[in-house]
Motif scaffolding. Structure first.
Motif, PDB file in Angstrom:
ATOM      1  N   MET A 169      38.604  46.832  34.478  1.00  0.00           N
ATOM      2  CA  MET A 169      37.572  46.504  34.635  1.00  0.00           C
ATOM      3  C   MET A 169      37.560  44.732  34.764  1.00  0.00           C
ATOM      4  SD  MET A 169      35.403  49.284  35.103  1.00  0.00           S
ATOM      5  CE  MET A 169      36.053  51.379  35.208  1.00  0.00           C
ATOM      6  N   THR A 170      36.218  44.515  35.425  1.00  0.00           N
ATOM      7  CA  THR A 170      36.140  43.431  35.656  1.00  0.00           C
ATOM      8  C   THR A 170      34.244  43.409  35.981  1.00  0.00           C
ATOM      9  OG1 THR A 170      35.172  42.568  37.762  1.00  0.00           O
ATOM     10  CG2 THR A 170      37.863  41.775  36.837  1.00  0.00           C
ATOM     11  N   ASN A 224      27.982  43.443  40.295  1.00  0.00           N
ATOM     12  CA  ASN A 224      28.344  42.648  39.674  1.00  0.00           C
ATOM     13  C   ASN A 224      29.269  42.994  38.660  1.00  0.00           C
ATOM     14  OD1 ASN A 224      26.878  44.520  38.257  1.00  0.00           O
ATOM     15  ND2 ASN A 224      24.940  43.538  37.418  1.00  0.00           N
ATOM     16  N   GLY A 225      30.450  43.957  39.235  1.00  0.00           N
ATOM     17  CA  GLY A 225      31.894  44.132  38.823  1.00  0.00           C
ATOM     18  C   GLY A 225      32.056  45.286  40.024  1.00  0.00           C
ATOM     19  N   GLN A 226      33.650  45.389  39.618  1.00  0.00           N
ATOM     20  CA  GLN A 226      34.814  45.791  40.299  1.00  0.00           C
ATOM     21  C   GLN A 226      36.157  46.602  39.101  1.00  0.00           C
ATOM     22  OE1 GLN A 226      37.567  44.843  41.523  1.00  0.00           O
ATOM     23  NE2 GLN A 226      37.844  43.894  40.067  1.00  0.00           N
ATOM     24  N   SER A 248      41.920  48.441  30.453  1.00  0.00           N
ATOM     25  CA  SER A 248      41.504  49.096  29.997  1.00  0.00           C
ATOM     26  C   SER A 248      42.137  50.609  30.111  1.00  0.00           C
ATOM     27  CB  SER A 248      40.067  49.312  30.984  1.00  0.00           C
ATOM     28  OG  SER A 248      40.405  49.634  31.567  1.00  0.00           O
ATOM     29  N   ASN A 249      42.552  50.516  31.377  1.00  0.00           N
ATOM     30  CA  ASN A 249      44.178  50.696  32.010  1.00  0.00           C
ATOM     31  C   ASN A 249      43.433  52.209  32.031  1.00  0.00           C
ATOM     32  OD1 ASN A 249      46.691  49.128  31.887  1.00  0.00           O
ATOM     33  ND2 ASN A 249      46.199  49.401  29.346  1.00  0.00           N
TER      34      ASN A 249
END
Ligand code: LMR
Length: 349
Positions: A169-170, A224-226, A248-249
């Motif tokens: 996750m980013t 704001n994330g992907q 996070s895998n």
């Protein structure tokens, strides 16, 4: 009109020349049919292989490997033209292009088949796999065979599963360490109902966006994330627009290589055999090299200094798993009890 007049003039002068110089027009036509180069051209098969990632990702490298093997083993009579980075088609239109034989091979993420083939949803379940070996068992065992059989009733023929890696996750501004950190965030997602349910379970909203539109949508802060593998995050420079990366895998991103069924049937037995064995070899290659490619890109991400990297510890991961548990119950209705049991068997071993 003018074109028609020109063609008529051309034909008439040909007939007149034949009459005046006494040669037979049929001979002229026959001479052309014996042109060796023309025959050679007709025999050459071109496979347009379209995909959306960079050339330096596991998929980009495996496509190159596959092309080299096919060209070498057919002495160049079958050539593979690779179009990377969505240069020809993006992920939203490549399947239609394949069905219409405008390209002959694509390798979409399995997630991108889930609306037409709901069984593929099983591969997107969060924390479905905790090792590469488990992914391999799913692809090569009953789950993979069942999914391929479902697909092969269509105009798209499944050639095999290709590997990329575990998704991470980013995010912008807040790091994602606890499920509550997802609240009120807006993520880009692939077209998979499971992935939508995954973000819903974390109280985040999502927009379905093509892969190659992710960077700009992060940049303008529409999202704001992907989530993605480190190879995609690095090669598409997504880290430039994001502050945090959480290792996070939590899901696996893999591909299914597809070809057009009519194109396939029109090949000779020998061509099909060479393409199939080259695909097997390229599949084995990507299985072995995808891990090191993602690791190398993670090292590059560490070197950029522009994104903070967090690793979930076991306790944090258990809390994520618990929060994502409802996704399993909702997904069984689409995937069926049998495939879910197969997944249990793989992960219990
Ligand atoms: C994505 O859309 O995030 C991925 O499927 C891109 C890819 O093909 O790896």
């Amino acid at each position: 009109m003018r074109t028609f007049a020109l063609i008529s003039l051309f034909i008439c002068s040909g007939v007149l020349a034949a009459f005046v110089f006494g040669f037979d027009l049929r001979d002229t036509v026959q001479t052309l049919e014996y042109d060796d180069e023309q025959e050679g051209l007709e025999d050459q098969v071109v496979i347009k292989f379209s995909h959306v990632t960079s050339e330096h990702t596991p998929k980009g490298l495996a496509a190159r490997k596959f092309a080299e093997l096919v060209e070498e083993r057919t002495n160049g009579t079958v050539s593979v033209e690779i179009y990377a980075n969505g240069a020809l088609y993006n992920d939203q239109d490549e399947q239609q292009a394949l069905k219409e034989n405008r390209v002959q091979m694509i390798a979409p993420a399995t997630s991108k088949l889930t609306s037409e083939y709901p069984g593929f949803q099983i591969l997107d379940l969060p924390y479905a796999f905790s090792s590469y070996e488990e992914v391999r068992k799913a692809y090569e065992g009953t789950i993979g065979r069942t999914l391929l059989a479902e697909l092969n009733k269509s105009e798209m023929r499944g050639m095999g599963f290709w590997y990329n890696g575990f998704k991470q996750m980013t995010s912008t501004s807040e790091s994602l360490l606890h499920p509550s950190d997802f609240e009120r965030m807006h993520f880009r997602r692939m077209p998979s109902p499971v992935i939508e349910r995954q973000f819903q379970a974390l109280d985040a909203s999502t927009s379905l966006l093509p892969f190659n539109k992710t960077y700009e949508n992060l940049h303008v802060e529409f999202i704001n994330g992907q989530e993605n593998t480190t190879s995609n995050i690095y090669t598409k420079k997504l880290y430039e627009t994001q502050d945090h990366l959480t290792i996070s895998n939590h899901g696996y991103l893999g591909y299914i290589v597809l070809t057009n069924e009519t194109f396939w049937k029109n090949l000779s037995d020998e061509q099909r055999e060479i393409i199939e064995t080259s695909m097997e070899d390229a599949t084995e290659w990507i299985r072995r090299h995808s891990i090191e490619t993602n690791d190398a890109h993670l090292r590059e991400l560490k070197r950029t200094d522009s994104i903070s990297i967090h690793y979930l510890n076991q306790e944090q991961q258990n809390i994520w798993r618990q929060a994502l548990e409802p996704v399993y119950i909702e997904t069984e209705a689409f995937v069926g009890r049998e495939l879910m049991q197969e997944l249990d068997q793989i992960t219990d071993q």
